[in-house]
Every structure is written in C-alpha cells, then in structure tokens.
Design a protein around this motif. Structure first.
Motif, PDB file in Angstrom:
ATOM      1  N   PRO A  11       0.519   0.088  30.527  1.00 49.46           N
ATOM      2  CA  PRO A  11       0.463  -0.476  29.171  1.00 49.46           C
ATOM      3  C   PRO A  11       1.009  -1.908  29.149  1.00 49.46           C
ATOM      4  CG  PRO A  11       1.620   1.632  29.179  1.00 49.46           C
ATOM      5  CD  PRO A  11       1.400   1.244  30.601  1.00 49.46           C
ATOM      6  N   PRO A  12       0.533  -2.715  28.225  1.00 48.26           N
ATOM      7  CA  PRO A  12       1.042  -4.090  28.118  1.00 48.26           C
ATOM      8  C   PRO A  12       2.457  -4.093  27.540  1.00 48.26           C
ATOM      9  CG  PRO A  12      -0.620  -3.694  26.442  1.00 48.26           C
ATOM     10  CD  PRO A  12      -0.553  -2.461  27.283  1.00 48.26           C
ATOM     11  N   ASN A  13       3.449  -3.991  28.414  1.00 52.99           N
ATOM     12  CA  ASN A  13       4.841  -3.937  27.950  1.00 52.99           C
ATOM     13  C   ASN A  13       5.758  -4.908  28.687  1.00 52.99           C
ATOM     14  OD1 ASN A  13       5.095  -2.654  30.400  1.00 52.99           O
ATOM     15  ND2 ASN A  13       5.371  -0.618  29.532  1.00 52.99           N
ATOM     16  N   ALA A  14       5.187  -5.784  29.506  1.00 50.22           N
ATOM     17  CA  ALA A  14       5.993  -6.790  30.203  1.00 50.22           C
ATOM     18  C   ALA A  14       5.856  -8.116  29.446  1.00 50.22           C
ATOM     19  CB  ALA A  14       5.530  -6.947  31.645  1.00 50.22           C
ATOM     20  N   ALA A  15       6.969  -8.609  28.928  1.00 51.39           N
ATOM     21  CA  ALA A  15       6.948  -9.856  28.158  1.00 51.39           C
ATOM     22  C   ALA A  15       7.068 -11.058  29.082  1.00 51.39           C
ATOM     23  CB  ALA A  15       8.088  -9.859  27.150  1.00 51.39           C
ATOM     24  N   GLY A  16       6.331 -12.103  28.730  1.00 49.22           N
ATOM     25  CA  GLY A  16       6.420 -13.347  29.482  1.00 49.22           C
ATOM     26  C   GLY A  16       5.512 -14.394  28.877  1.00 49.22           C
ATOM     27  N   ARG A  17       5.992 -15.618  28.816  1.00 47.33           N
ATOM     28  CA  ARG A  17       5.222 -16.750  28.289  1.00 47.33           C
ATOM     29  C   ARG A  17       4.676 -16.465  26.888  1.00 47.33           C
ATOM     30  NH1 ARG A  17       2.939 -16.824  34.016  1.00 47.33           N
ATOM     31  NH2 ARG A  17       1.635 -15.242  33.097  1.00 47.33           N
ATOM     32  N   GLY A  18       5.489 -15.775  26.071  1.00 41.91           N
ATOM     33  CA  GLY A  18       5.118 -15.526  24.689  1.00 41.91           C
ATOM     34  C   GLY A  18       4.046 -14.473  24.484  1.00 41.91           C
ATOM     35  N   ARG A  19       3.804 -13.651  25.511  1.00 44.81           N
ATOM     36  CA  ARG A  19       2.778 -12.620  25.429  1.00 44.81           C
ATOM     37  C   ARG A  19       3.292 -11.330  26.040  1.00 44.81           C
ATOM     38  NH1 ARG A  19      -2.436 -15.672  28.053  1.00 44.81           N
ATOM     39  NH2 ARG A  19      -3.646 -14.404  26.648  1.00 44.81           N
ATOM     40  N   LEU A  20       2.497 -10.270  25.878  1.00 47.04           N
ATOM     41  CA  LEU A  20       2.738  -9.017  26.594  1.00 47.04           C
ATOM     42  C   LEU A  20       1.672  -8.880  27.680  1.00 47.04           C
ATOM     43  CD1 LEU A  20       3.619  -6.517  23.736  1.00 47.04           C
ATOM     44  CD2 LEU A  20       5.153  -7.528  25.430  1.00 47.04           C
ATOM     45  N   TRP A  21       2.095  -8.296  28.819  1.00 45.94           N
ATOM     46  CA  TRP A  21       1.219  -8.210  29.981  1.00 45.94           C
ATOM     47  C   TRP A  21       1.179  -6.793  30.533  1.00 45.94           C
ATOM     48  CZ3 TRP A  21      -1.149 -12.734  31.691  1.00 45.94           C
ATOM     49  CH2 TRP A  21      -0.680 -13.915  31.100  1.00 45.94           C
ATOM     50  N   SER A  22       0.025  -6.424  31.072  1.00 46.60           N
ATOM     51  CA  SER A  22      -0.151  -5.208  31.851  1.00 46.60           C
ATOM     52  C   SER A  22      -0.192  -5.598  33.317  1.00 46.60           C
ATOM     53  CB  SER A  22      -1.483  -4.526  31.508  1.00 46.60           C
ATOM     54  OG  SER A  22      -1.451  -3.970  30.230  1.00 46.60           O
ATOM     55  N   HIS A  23      -0.076  -4.583  34.156  1.00 48.02           N
ATOM     56  CA  HIS A  23      -0.204  -4.769  35.597  1.00 48.02           C
ATOM     57  C   HIS A  23      -1.388  -3.952  36.076  1.00 48.02           C
ATOM     58  CE1 HIS A  23       4.125  -5.343  34.683  1.00 48.02           C
ATOM     59  NE2 HIS A  23       3.844  -6.480  35.286  1.00 48.02           N
ATOM     60  N   LEU A  24      -2.283  -4.606  36.788  1.00 45.99           N
ATOM     61  CA  LEU A  24      -3.476  -3.979  37.322  1.00 45.99           C
ATOM     62  C   LEU A  24      -3.299  -3.860  38.824  1.00 45.99           C
ATOM     63  CD1 LEU A  24      -6.470  -3.226  36.339  1.00 45.99           C
ATOM     64  CD2 LEU A  24      -7.096  -5.412  37.360  1.00 45.99           C
ATOM     65  N   ALA A  25      -3.464  -2.662  39.363  1.00 49.93           N
ATOM     66  CA  ALA A  25      -3.225  -2.442  40.788  1.00 49.93           C
ATOM     67  C   ALA A  25      -4.204  -1.406  41.323  1.00 49.93           C
ATOM     68  CB  ALA A  25      -1.792  -1.967  41.007  1.00 49.93           C
ATOM     69  N   SER A  26      -4.249  -1.295  42.640  1.00 50.19           N
ATOM     70  CA  SER A  26      -5.040  -0.270  43.302  1.00 50.19           C
ATOM     71  C   SER A  26      -4.122   0.586  44.154  1.00 50.19           C
ATOM     72  CB  SER A  26      -6.099  -0.912  44.212  1.00 50.19           C
ATOM     73  OG  SER A  26      -6.684   0.058  45.057  1.00 50.19           O
ATOM     74  N   ASP A  27      -4.357   1.889  44.155  1.00 54.02           N
ATOM     75  CA  ASP A  27      -3.604   2.757  45.050  1.00 54.02           C
ATOM     76  C   ASP A  27      -4.421   3.078  46.304  1.00 54.02           C
ATOM     77  OD1 ASP A  27      -5.467   4.561  44.059  1.00 54.02           O
ATOM     78  OD2 ASP A  27      -3.997   6.028  43.390  1.00 54.02           O
ATOM     79  N   THR A  28      -5.492   2.284  46.507  1.00 54.29           N
ATOM     80  CA  THR A  28      -6.357   2.456  47.677  1.00 54.29           C
ATOM     81  C   THR A  28      -6.254   1.273  48.632  1.00 54.29           C
ATOM     82  OG1 THR A  28      -7.893   3.744  46.328  1.00 54.29           O
ATOM     83  CG2 THR A  28      -8.737   2.873  48.414  1.00 54.29           C
ATOM     84  N   SER A  29      -6.499   0.058  48.103  1.00 49.84           N
ATOM     85  CA  SER A  29      -6.461  -1.127  48.965  1.00 49.84           C
ATOM     86  C   SER A  29      -6.438  -2.401  48.124  1.00 49.84           C
ATOM     87  CB  SER A  29      -7.680  -1.173  49.891  1.00 49.84           C
ATOM     88  OG  SER A  29      -8.854  -1.464  49.157  1.00 49.84           O
ATOM     89  N   TYR A  30      -5.967  -3.467  48.752  1.00 50.53           N
ATOM     90  CA  TYR A  30      -6.015  -4.770  48.088  1.00 50.53           C
ATOM     91  C   TYR A  30      -7.457  -5.241  47.951  1.00 50.53           C
ATOM     92  CZ  TYR A  30      -1.005  -4.882  48.856  1.00 50.53           C
ATOM     93  OH  TYR A  30       0.317  -4.578  48.864  1.00 50.53           O
TER      94      TYR A  30
END
Length: 86
Positions: free
Chosen positions: A6-25
């Motif tokens: 969920p977008p819950n990381a604050a930074g630069r005046g916004r909220l951010w999500s993190h998108l990742a893979s559990d398979t590979s870069y």
C-alpha cells in the motif's frame, strides 16, 4: 510474481508504494518497462511508485501485499538488498 504494498511511505510530499518481484530482478524490470515506470524509480530491490499509480499497477497484474509480506518474500527469495551500514 510482481508484488506491491500500500502507498504508506512518505517522501517528497507524497505517499509511495514499493513494487517488487519475488522471482527475479529481470521480471521486475520488465514489468516496470511495460507500465512506464522510469528506471530512476529503482532503489536496490524495488521500484518506488507514487500513490496515484497504485490502481494502475494492480490493473497491470501486480499483487497487493502488506509491506511486511513484501519484505518477507524478498528475503525468502534471496532478493532483498539492504541499505549499506554507515
């Protein structure tokens, strides 16, 4: 699998999500290119995604998970890259 928290990381005046893979870069970078996330959004093991893009990431196939689950799955897959200690 492509994961997004969920977008819950604050930074630069916004909220951010993190998108990742559990398979590979490679899977993660391919997904990011497909949805138009700029390369500069990549940070060690994930992409930072602004909150207003969250629904688009889900529509493109990202699976919603908690922040804790995202980190756990990165660790389990051996893909977690922690910040260097200072």
């Amino acid at each position: 699998m492509i994961l997004i928290d969920p977008p819950n990381a604050a930074g630069r005046g916004r909220l951010w999500s993190h998108l990742a893979s559990d398979t590979s870069y490679d899977e993660l970078h391919a997904f990011a290119r497909t949805v138009g996330i700029p390369e500069r959004g990549f940070d060690r093991d994930h992409y930072d995604v602004p909150s207003e893009w969250y629904d688009d990431m889900l529509a493109a196939g990202a699976v919603p998970v908690t922040s804790r689950d995202l980190v756990s799955r990165l660790v389990a897959a051996g893909l977690r890259r922690r910040k260097p200690q200072r």
